[in-house]
Design a protein around this motif. Structure first.
Motif, PDB file in Angstrom:
ATOM      1  N   GLY A 144      24.656  39.156  -0.579  1.00 56.43           N
ATOM      2  CA  GLY A 144      25.289  38.435   0.520  1.00 56.43           C
ATOM      3  C   GLY A 144      26.620  37.847   0.107  1.00 56.43           C
ATOM      4  N   THR A 145      27.000  36.770   0.793  1.00 62.50           N
ATOM      5  CA  THR A 145      28.254  36.063   0.531  1.00 62.50           C
ATOM      6  C   THR A 145      27.954  34.660   0.034  1.00 62.50           C
ATOM      7  N   VAL A 146      28.560  34.301  -1.089  1.00 57.34           N
ATOM      8  CA  VAL A 146      28.448  32.944  -1.617  1.00 57.34           C
ATOM      9  C   VAL A 146      29.737  32.219  -1.256  1.00 57.34           C
ATOM     10  N   LEU A 147      29.604  31.127  -0.525  1.00 57.26           N
ATOM     11  CA  LEU A 147      30.755  30.379  -0.014  1.00 57.26           C
ATOM     12  C   LEU A 147      30.946  29.099  -0.820  1.00 57.26           C
ATOM     13  N   ALA A 148      32.186  28.814  -1.186  1.00 58.14           N
ATOM     14  CA  ALA A 148      32.495  27.552  -1.858  1.00 58.14           C
ATOM     15  C   ALA A 148      32.697  26.449  -0.825  1.00 58.14           C
ATOM     16  N   THR A 149      32.253  25.247  -1.148  1.00 55.98           N
ATOM     17  CA  THR A 149      32.579  24.107  -0.301  1.00 55.98           C
ATOM     18  C   THR A 149      34.090  23.859  -0.382  1.00 55.98           C
ATOM     19  N   VAL A 150      34.657  23.233   0.644  1.00 59.13           N
ATOM     20  CA  VAL A 150      36.114  23.116   0.729  1.00 59.13           C
ATOM     21  C   VAL A 150      36.654  21.794   0.196  1.00 59.13           C
ATOM     22  N   ASP A 151      35.798  20.801   0.012  1.00 66.11           N
ATOM     23  CA  ASP A 151      36.246  19.473  -0.419  1.00 66.11           C
ATOM     24  C   ASP A 151      36.532  19.489  -1.925  1.00 66.11           C
ATOM     25  N   LEU A 152      37.812  19.346  -2.303  1.00 69.41           N
ATOM     26  CA  LEU A 152      38.187  19.402  -3.712  1.00 69.41           C
ATOM     27  C   LEU A 152      37.568  18.267  -4.536  1.00 69.41           C
ATOM     28  N   SER A 153      37.206  17.171  -3.888  1.00 67.51           N
ATOM     29  CA  SER A 153      36.628  16.049  -4.631  1.00 67.51           C
ATOM     30  C   SER A 153      35.264  16.392  -5.221  1.00 67.51           C
ATOM     31  N   GLU A 154      34.661  17.484  -4.753  1.00 66.34           N
ATOM     32  CA  GLU A 154      33.356  17.897  -5.272  1.00 66.34           C
ATOM     33  C   GLU A 154      33.473  18.689  -6.574  1.00 66.34           C
ATOM     34  N   TYR A 155      34.701  18.957  -7.030  1.00 68.57           N
ATOM     35  CA  TYR A 155      34.891  19.846  -8.178  1.00 68.57           C
ATOM     36  C   TYR A 155      35.272  19.064  -9.430  1.00 68.57           C
TER      37      TYR A 155
END
Length: 422
Positions: free
Chosen positions: A118-129
């Motif tokens: 399938g597709t693995v999507l990254a979360t968009v909030d940079l503060s989570e990285y």
């Protein structure tokens, strides 16, 4: 007093020893290749291999539910709670996950497989990285990532915050998260997957050995900043073959400490071409040695085959590098050695301290958008040695192309367009 003085001396000695140990940390050296003489293109379940589906750990493929914990639980089961062959399956669907580690060493039999359908999507909030990257694979011996699936970095909203840390003199510069980050690992195969719209690099490989990157499609808009396709540092024996990369920065970039790199049948463009460097930016840089690039095509790239180093910074070296059987179409700077990186033209800084030798360009053909097709600008302090240019045929419409050689005397041979430097 004497005792206190002795203790102080011992503490100072210990601190110096620790710092020396850090600066002299040995580079990775490739050991036995687990996949040598094996058909890695063929995927079959091994006898007794257990398959763990991320949905069995609570993942939902709706593109909205946060599946990070489910992926972590699935990896823990596959890697740390299994003793035989095992794989983690990401079935069809869209699975949203934040930054996470896939850490070893594993108790499961090597290699461990991650099969992404399938597709693995990254979360968009940079503060989570806070970890620095998205999916981090470390301390693994024997890993396969296969399945034909997609890793979508959902990076568009983060590109406006991207910093060019290569050009920045600020040590606090923070690059955007790479999508797939591999460190301290060996015997790795990444095959048949797609990476789209990363926040930073598509794939970052460092301190690894015996790595194969095959049949990948790495895609991002030409305007996406600092989205290198494959970035390699401090690694030994990396085979990059049959990949398609269209992105906003270098298709492949290699910096200090890489050796025994083999790149074959790359399709690159748009992007910034294939790059070694920049070199000489940091103290105690490790030499780049043994890079073979062949049977590649570059289309609509800003650079073709490039080696770059900083002036007025630190020593470094690159040697035993060859580029052969390269086809170019509308490439702006086809062949370039730039030892005045970020300083040209009219550079007034001290010459580069990086030594370049035994570099070969052979059978490079196609079209360029600028008359200067071969541009070799080497260090005045350490002129390039052992440079050969043979069988070059690069045209810009009906106009002739030219070559330039500064602080180097290459050996030219065969049919040449542009003509050899005078």
């Amino acid at each position: 007093m004497a005792f206190a003085k002795t203790v102080s001396i011992l503490i100072l000695f210990f601190a110096l020893a620790c710092n020396a140990d850090k600066s002299l940390k040995p580079e990775p050296v490739a050991g036995p290749d687990m996949f040598k003489n094996k058909n890695v293109a063929k995927d079959v379940l091994l006898p007794g291999e257990k398959v763990f589906n991320v949905q069995d750990f609570g993942a939902k493929g709706d593109g909205k539910f946060d599946c990070t914990q489910a992926f972590m639980d699935g990896w823990r089961k596959v890697c740390h709670e299994t003793t035989g062959p095992a794989r983690l399956l990401v079935p069809p669907g869209r699975f949203l996950v934040s930054s996470m580690f896939f850490s070893g060493p594993c108790t499961a039999a090597s290699p461990v497989t991650i099969q992404v359908q399938g597709t693995v999507l990254a979360t968009v909030d940079l503060s989570e990285y806070e970890n620095g990257d998205w999916l981090i694979f470390q301390k693994l011996d024997g890993l396969k990532i296969i399945g034909g699936g997609i890793f979508d970095g959902q990076g568009k909203s983060s590109w406006e915050y991207s910093e060019n840390c290569e050009s920045s003199a600020d040590s606090t510069c923070a690059r955007n998260p790479s999508s797939l980050f591999f460190s301290d690992s060996s015997n790795v195969v990444i095959q048949g997957i797609r990476s789209v719209n990363p926040k930073g690099f598509h794939i970052f490989v460092t301190k690894c050995t015996n790595v194969r990157l095959r049949k990948l499609k790495l895609l991002a808009p030409a305007t996406s900043p600092n989205t290198d396709g494959i970035h390699v540092s401090h690694s030994d024996t990396v085979i990059i073959s049959r990949n398609t990369i269209a992105t906003g920065d270098d298709c492949i970039s290699m910096i200090q400490g890489v050796k025994n790199i083999f790149i074959n049948r790359l399709r690159c463009g748009p992007g910034h071409g294939i790059s070694i460097g920049s070199l000489g930016k940091y103290p105690n840089e490790v030499e780049v040695k043994g890079v073979r690039i062949q049977n590649c095509s570059l289309t609509d790239t800003t650079n073709g085959l490039r080696i770059k180093s900083w002036p007025d910074k630190y020593p470094g070296a690159a040697s035993d590098i060859s580029f052969s059987n390269i086809i170019m179409q509308n490439v702006k700077n086809p062949i370039i050695i730039d030892q005045e990186y970020e300083c040209y033209p009219d550079c007034k800084k001290k010459p580069s301290l990086v030594k370049l030798q035994n570099i070969h360009f052979q059978n490079v053909k196609g079209t360029t958008t600028t008359p200067l097709a071969v541009d070799l600008r080497c260090s005045k302090l350490y002129p390039c040695q052992g440079i050969t240019v043979r069988d070059i045929d690069l045209k810009v419409g009906l106009a002739p192309t030219i070559s330039r050689c500064v602080n180097t005397k290459p050996l030219f041979g065969g049919l040449l367009m542009p003509p050899a430097c005078i």
